[in-house]
Scaffold this motif. Structure first.
Motif, PDB file in Angstrom:
ATOM      1  N   ASP A 142       3.594   8.125   6.698  1.00 33.39           N
ATOM      2  CA  ASP A 142       2.992   6.960   7.366  1.00 33.39           C
ATOM      3  C   ASP A 142       1.480   7.032   7.427  1.00 33.39           C
ATOM      4  O   ASP A 142       0.849   6.223   8.120  1.00 33.39           O
ATOM      5  CB  ASP A 142       3.557   6.840   8.791  1.00 33.39           C
ATOM      6  N   ALA A 143       0.864   7.998   6.716  1.00 36.71           N
ATOM      7  CA  ALA A 143      -0.594   8.087   6.720  1.00 36.71           C
ATOM      8  C   ALA A 143      -1.188   6.930   5.919  1.00 36.71           C
ATOM      9  O   ALA A 143      -0.664   6.555   4.863  1.00 36.71           O
ATOM     10  CB  ALA A 143      -1.039   9.418   6.127  1.00 36.71           C
ATOM     11  N   PRO A 144      -2.286   6.316   6.415  1.00 36.99           N
ATOM     12  CA  PRO A 144      -2.848   5.156   5.700  1.00 36.99           C
ATOM     13  C   PRO A 144      -3.280   5.476   4.272  1.00 36.99           C
ATOM     14  O   PRO A 144      -3.043   4.691   3.350  1.00 36.99           O
ATOM     15  CB  PRO A 144      -4.057   4.772   6.579  1.00 36.99           C
ATOM     16  N   ASN A 145      -3.921   6.606   4.078  1.00 38.45           N
ATOM     17  CA  ASN A 145      -4.406   6.962   2.742  1.00 38.45           C
ATOM     18  C   ASN A 145      -3.549   8.041   2.086  1.00 38.45           C
ATOM     19  O   ASN A 145      -3.983   8.678   1.122  1.00 38.45           O
ATOM     20  CB  ASN A 145      -5.853   7.456   2.830  1.00 38.45           C
ATOM     21  N   GLY A 146      -2.357   8.255   2.587  1.00 36.54           N
ATOM     22  CA  GLY A 146      -1.506   9.303   2.052  1.00 36.54           C
ATOM     23  C   GLY A 146      -0.920   8.941   0.698  1.00 36.54           C
ATOM     24  O   GLY A 146      -0.697   7.759   0.390  1.00 36.54           O
ATOM     25  N   ASN A 147      -0.679   9.930  -0.134  1.00 35.75           N
ATOM     26  CA  ASN A 147      -0.066   9.716  -1.452  1.00 35.75           C
ATOM     27  C   ASN A 147       1.242  10.471  -1.605  1.00 35.75           C
ATOM     28  O   ASN A 147       1.739  10.623  -2.711  1.00 35.75           O
ATOM     29  CB  ASN A 147      -1.037  10.101  -2.569  1.00 35.75           C
TER      30      ASN A 147
END
Length: 284
Positions: A142-147
């Protein structure tokens, strides 16, 4: 033979049940992460199962503490067990319960003498890969910039992190995810060192065993050669004694060829004439 203490008997009897509970904890921890759309009842059941497993390990620690002869020494030598039991109470996060359970399972596994180093290392690798993938997925999903958005990305990231390859195609972006990455990298380096040391020790032991076999063979050959020399010397003594011994009365000590023996004539050799023969025989 010394009778095992009550503490040792308790640890031996509870080892298998606690390992089963650890597997149940792994399933309960993985289900909500792999299936985030599961019903609330399933998620609550998994959470309750996690706490039950933690409680079982906490009870096990308290029982071992009560059965220990010197409780202060037990607390000092088992401080990791105490930290694993207290840690989830300080901040009841699912990740902390994961770390606590892994610590407790590792401590109990090391107490089992029948678990060999290779089995332990293999289990540690599989456990770190599985729980590292699940933990980073739960943090980074759920991280905004996570991949890292699915289980495949998480497993691939765990492999590249543990082997310190670091392709960079997947990496954590949150603070907790980076802490997990540091722990996974250090664990991978440590396990690689253990595996390398184990292989080197195996080769050294093999070479030492070969050297011992070669030395034993050399010693056996040397002993056999000494025995052969002693036997030859004994045979020479026996031959010398037999040659110097007088024969029967009136019998010559050495048999001589008769004059004009057929075999001598056939070979063209002169006939052997006794020393007592008259000169007329020599002239003839």
């Amino acid at each position: 033979m010394k009778e095992p203490s009550r503490k040792s008997r308790w640890e031996r009897r509870t080892q298998a049940p606690l390992l089963v509970l650890a597997v149940a904890f792994a399933v309960a921890y993985a289900v909500p992460i792999v299936a985030p759309d599961a019903s609330p009842a399933v998620q609550r059941a998994c959470t309750h199962a996690e706490w039950v497993v933690w409680a079982a390990f906490a009870v096990d620690y308290l029982v071992r503490l009560c059965l220990a002869g010197d409780r202060r020494v037990f607390v000092r030598t088992h401080w990791l067990d105490l930290a694993a039991v207290v840690l989830p109470l300080v901040q009841p996060l699912r990740l902390l319960r994961l770390v606590a359970t892994l610590m407790l399972v590792g401590r109990r596994a090391r107490m089992a003498p029948q678990i060999r180093l290779t089995t332990y290392v293999a289990g540690a690798v599989v456990g770190l890969l599985m729980f590292g993938s699940l933990a980073v997925l739960s943090v980074e999903r759920d991280a905004p910039n996570g991949n890292i958005k699915n289980l495949g990305d998480a497993v691939w990231w765990s492999f590249t992190t543990m082997t310190t390859v670091g392709y960079g195609d997947h990496s954590p972006t949150t603070g907790l995810g980076r802490v997990l990455a540091v722990g996974l990298m250090l664990s991978g380096i440590a396990l690689l060192g253990v595996v390398t040391a184990n292989i080197a020790a195996w080769f050294i032991a093999r070479f030492e065993r070969d050297d011992r076999v070669e030395l034993a063979q050399t010693a056996a050959i040397t002993a056999l050669a000494e025995e052969v020399r002693a036997l030859r010397a004994e045979v020479a003594l026996l031959r010398g004694a037999a040659g110097s011994a007088p024969g029967p009365a009136g019998a010559p000590a050495r048999e001589e060829h008769h004059a004009g023996a057929p075999e001598d004539r056939d070979r063209g050799l002169p006939a052997v004439v006794p020393a007592s023969a008259p000169l007329s025989d020599l002239a003839g």
